[in-house]
Design an enzyme around this catalytic site. Structure first.
Site, PDB file in Angstrom:
ATOM      1  N   ALA A   1      34.934  -9.676  34.722  1.00  0.00           N
ATOM      2  CA  ALA A   1      36.365  -9.941  34.782  1.00  0.00           C
ATOM      3  C   ALA A   1      37.059  -8.942  33.857  1.00  0.00           C
ATOM      4  O   ALA A   1      36.445  -8.407  32.935  1.00  0.00           O
ATOM      5  CB  ALA A   1      36.639 -11.373  34.355  1.00  0.00           C
TER       6      ALA A   1
ATOM      7  N   GLY B   1      31.683 -11.656  35.526  1.00  0.00           N
ATOM      8  CA  GLY B   1      32.283 -12.023  36.807  1.00  0.00           C
ATOM      9  C   GLY B   1      31.640 -11.300  37.986  1.00  0.00           C
ATOM     10  O   GLY B   1      31.658 -11.793  39.123  1.00  0.00           O
TER      11      GLY B   1
ATOM     12  N   GLU C   1      28.680 -13.280  38.757  1.00  0.00           N
ATOM     13  CA  GLU C   1      29.161 -14.508  39.400  1.00  0.00           C
ATOM     14  C   GLU C   1      29.546 -14.250  40.860  1.00  0.00           C
ATOM     15  O   GLU C   1      29.301 -15.088  41.728  1.00  0.00           O
ATOM     16  CB  GLU C   1      30.340 -15.079  38.607  1.00  0.00           C
ATOM     17  CG  GLU C   1      29.870 -15.608  37.258  1.00  0.00           C
ATOM     18  CD  GLU C   1      30.994 -16.018  36.335  1.00  0.00           C
ATOM     19  OE1 GLU C   1      31.896 -15.167  36.110  1.00  0.00           O
ATOM     20  OE2 GLU C   1      30.996 -17.152  35.858  1.00  0.00           O
TER      21      GLU C   1
ATOM     22  N   GLU D   1      29.419 -12.701  28.342  1.00  0.00           N
ATOM     23  CA  GLU D   1      30.588 -13.483  27.899  1.00  0.00           C
ATOM     24  C   GLU D   1      30.491 -14.030  26.482  1.00  0.00           C
ATOM     25  O   GLU D   1      31.464 -13.973  25.716  1.00  0.00           O
ATOM     26  CB  GLU D   1      30.838 -14.668  28.860  1.00  0.00           C
ATOM     27  CG  GLU D   1      31.563 -14.283  30.146  1.00  0.00           C
ATOM     28  CD  GLU D   1      30.619 -13.842  31.249  1.00  0.00           C
ATOM     29  OE1 GLU D   1      29.457 -13.492  30.943  1.00  0.00           O
ATOM     30  OE2 GLU D   1      31.052 -13.839  32.411  1.00  0.00           O
TER      31      GLU D   1
HETATM   32  N1  COA Z   1      37.268  -5.197  31.885  1.00  0.00           N
HETATM   33  C1  COA Z   1      38.184  -4.235  31.735  1.00  0.00           C
HETATM   34  N2  COA Z   1      37.889  -2.921  31.759  1.00  0.00           N
HETATM   35  C2  COA Z   1      36.606  -2.580  31.942  1.00  0.00           C
HETATM   36  C3  COA Z   1      35.591  -3.532  32.099  1.00  0.00           C
HETATM   37  C4  COA Z   1      35.963  -4.895  32.073  1.00  0.00           C
HETATM   38  N3  COA Z   1      35.084  -5.891  32.246  1.00  0.00           N
HETATM   39  N4  COA Z   1      34.407  -2.901  32.234  1.00  0.00           N
HETATM   40  C5  COA Z   1      34.688  -1.584  32.177  1.00  0.00           C
HETATM   41  N5  COA Z   1      36.009  -1.387  32.000  1.00  0.00           N
HETATM   42  C6  COA Z   1      36.706  -0.107  31.875  1.00  0.00           C
HETATM   43  C7  COA Z   1      36.524   0.504  30.509  1.00  0.00           C
HETATM   44  O1  COA Z   1      37.439  -0.062  29.587  1.00  0.00           O
HETATM   45  C8  COA Z   1      36.803   1.965  30.791  1.00  0.00           C
HETATM   46  O2  COA Z   1      38.194   2.133  30.905  1.00  0.00           O
HETATM   47  P1  COA Z   1      38.904   3.435  30.198  1.00  0.00           P
HETATM   48  O3  COA Z   1      38.302   4.610  30.915  1.00  0.00           O
HETATM   49  O4  COA Z   1      40.340   3.216  30.455  1.00  0.00           O
HETATM   50  O5  COA Z   1      38.491   3.367  28.773  1.00  0.00           O
HETATM   51  C9  COA Z   1      36.207   2.153  32.193  1.00  0.00           C
HETATM   52  O6  COA Z   1      36.126   0.845  32.757  1.00  0.00           O
HETATM   53  C10 COA Z   1      34.828   2.772  32.173  1.00  0.00           C
HETATM   54  O7  COA Z   1      33.996   1.986  31.337  1.00  0.00           O
HETATM   55  P2  COA Z   1      33.209   2.567  30.056  1.00  0.00           P
HETATM   56  O8  COA Z   1      33.019   1.435  29.090  1.00  0.00           O
HETATM   57  O9  COA Z   1      33.845   3.811  29.555  1.00  0.00           O
HETATM   58  O10 COA Z   1      31.818   2.947  30.750  1.00  0.00           O
HETATM   59  P3  COA Z   1      30.390   3.022  30.030  1.00  0.00           P
HETATM   60  O11 COA Z   1      29.488   3.663  31.020  1.00  0.00           O
HETATM   61  O12 COA Z   1      30.480   3.599  28.691  1.00  0.00           O
HETATM   62  O13 COA Z   1      29.946   1.480  29.849  1.00  0.00           O
HETATM   63  C11 COA Z   1      29.681  -0.802  30.566  1.00  0.00           C
HETATM   64  C12 COA Z   1      29.741   0.656  30.982  1.00  0.00           C
HETATM   65  C13 COA Z   1      29.629  -1.652  31.823  1.00  0.00           C
HETATM   66  C14 COA Z   1      28.414  -1.072  29.716  1.00  0.00           C
HETATM   67  C15 COA Z   1      30.926  -1.157  29.726  1.00  0.00           C
HETATM   68  O14 COA Z   1      32.074  -0.740  30.454  1.00  0.00           O
HETATM   69  C16 COA Z   1      31.077  -2.606  29.430  1.00  0.00           C
HETATM   70  O15 COA Z   1      30.392  -3.159  28.581  1.00  0.00           O
HETATM   71  N6  COA Z   1      32.026  -3.299  30.133  1.00  0.00           N
HETATM   72  C17 COA Z   1      32.342  -4.669  29.894  1.00  0.00           C
HETATM   73  C18 COA Z   1      31.277  -5.568  30.482  1.00  0.00           C
HETATM   74  C19 COA Z   1      31.559  -7.013  30.183  1.00  0.00           C
HETATM   75  O16 COA Z   1      31.527  -7.459  29.064  1.00  0.00           O
HETATM   76  N7  COA Z   1      31.831  -7.781  31.255  1.00  0.00           N
HETATM   77  C20 COA Z   1      32.013  -9.181  31.187  1.00  0.00           C
HETATM   78  C21 COA Z   1      33.446  -9.505  31.035  1.00  0.00           C
HETATM   79  S1  COA Z   1      33.642 -11.278  30.922  1.00  0.00           S
END
Ligand code: COA
Length: 265
Positions: A70, A115, A118, A138
């Site tokens: 999410a 999400g 999910e 989460e």
């Molecule tokens: N919500 C909002 N934005 C998200 C996102 C999320 N769940 N997951 C990724 N993004 C965005 C990042 O903020 C980034 O945006 P930006 O370019 O404006 O900074 C873009 O997507 C690319 O992600 P980035 O983190 O730079 O890629 P990465 O390869 O370094 O890391 C992940 C990939 C998936 C490990 C990392 O994005 C991450 O941990 N995301 C969140 C996962 C999470 O906690 N999800 C559960 C939410 S309840």
């Protein structure tokens, strides 16, 4: 229907739903949850109008991610009432997907987090790329899963698997997910869609009314006691005997024919 970030494509009896917001790794905000619901409603309408859709594939756009959860920027400022509304909307969308009459298969092409996991769990089946990574991050953000994760993972893989993944946030790969029964198969990244399409083609070749009846019986049976579930099964089984496809399937077997074709009638 105008969907900004969900693409629906039809290929024979299959419909592919692609979550298409690769700039944020397909993270789901309220608008995207609502678009998933609209896409499901569109598929339901087409089925009601008699279109011969037999399988739905759900995947994410881009090389990197199925759905990375999410949208954390949207959630970060929510108060109690907003979080409750968000939870209701997410769950409505995923329940709509879960209860589609035809089988749904998630093609996990990369990060499948929160999400996103999910969303995958709201599908009937999942196939993962070998580079897919699945997790519930989460609790590391100060929240619980909110769109069905606590319920669907524990039903699918057991409470110990659900609790371990949710309490620790540990990321698992496709092979581990296969061993835990969360996915049905894994594929090399470049082969994923071929494997998923071949898998869905096998489903599409079976009698569609029987498949829909079986899905209904399995899904309903999971939510009730055994005797009620068996009554659903008897209903599903007996209704098949009103179809042309049952006659064709059994006659074809007895005549030792290899050319059985199911017409969804
Ligand atoms: N919500 C909002 N934005 C998200 C996102 C999320 N769940 N997951 C990724 N993004 C965005 C990042 O903020 C980034 O945006 P930006 O370019 O404006 O900074 C873009 O997507 C690319 O992600 P980035 O983190 O730079 O890629 P990465 O390869 O370094 O890391 C992940 C990939 C998936 C490990 C990392 O994005 C991450 O941990 N995301 C969140 C996962 C999470 O906690 N999800 C559960 C939410 S309840």
């Amino acid at each position: 229907m105008d969907l900004e970030h969900v693409i629906l494509e039809t290929d024979g009896h299959k419909v592919k739903m692609t979550i298409n917001k690769p700039e944020t790794l397909n993270a789901l905000n309220t608008s995207l949850y609502n678009q998933i619901e609209q896409a499901c409603n569109d598929i339901r309408r087409r089925l009601d109008e008699g279109e011969d859709i037999r399988c739905v594939i759900v995947t994410g756009a881009g090389e990197k991610s199925f759905v990375a959860g999410a949208d954390i920027s949207e959630m970060s400022t929510m108060n109690l009432a907003e979080a409750q509304r968000f939870g209701v909307e997410c769950n409505r969308a995923f329940r709509n997907l879960e209860t589609l009459p035809v089988p749904t298969v998630a093609a996990l092409n990369g990060y499948t987090l929160g999400g996103g996991l999910e969303l995958a769990l709201a599908c009937d089946l999942r196939i993962a790329s070998k580079k897919a990574r699945l997790a519930f991050p989460e609790t590391g953000l100060g929240i619980t899963p909110g769109s069905g994760g606590t319920q669907r993972l524990s039903r699918l893989a057991g409470p110990a698997v659900a609790m371990e993944m949710i309490f620790t946030g540990r990321m698992i790969n496709g092979e581990e997910a296969l061993n835990m029964g969360i996915v049905s198969d894994t594929a090399e990244p470049e082969e994923l869609m071929n494997v998923v399409n071949a898998f869905c083609d096998k489903i599409c070749q079976k009698a569609p009314i029987a498949i829909r009846a079986a899905k209904r019986a399995i899904r309903r049976g999971l939510e009730c006691d055994t005797d009620t579930g068996l009554a659903f099964e008897i209903e599903a089984f007996s209704q098949c005997f009103t179809t042309e496809d049952q006659k064709e399937g059994m006659r074809g077997f007895l005549e030792k024919r290899k050319d059985i074709v199911y017409k969804n009638k």
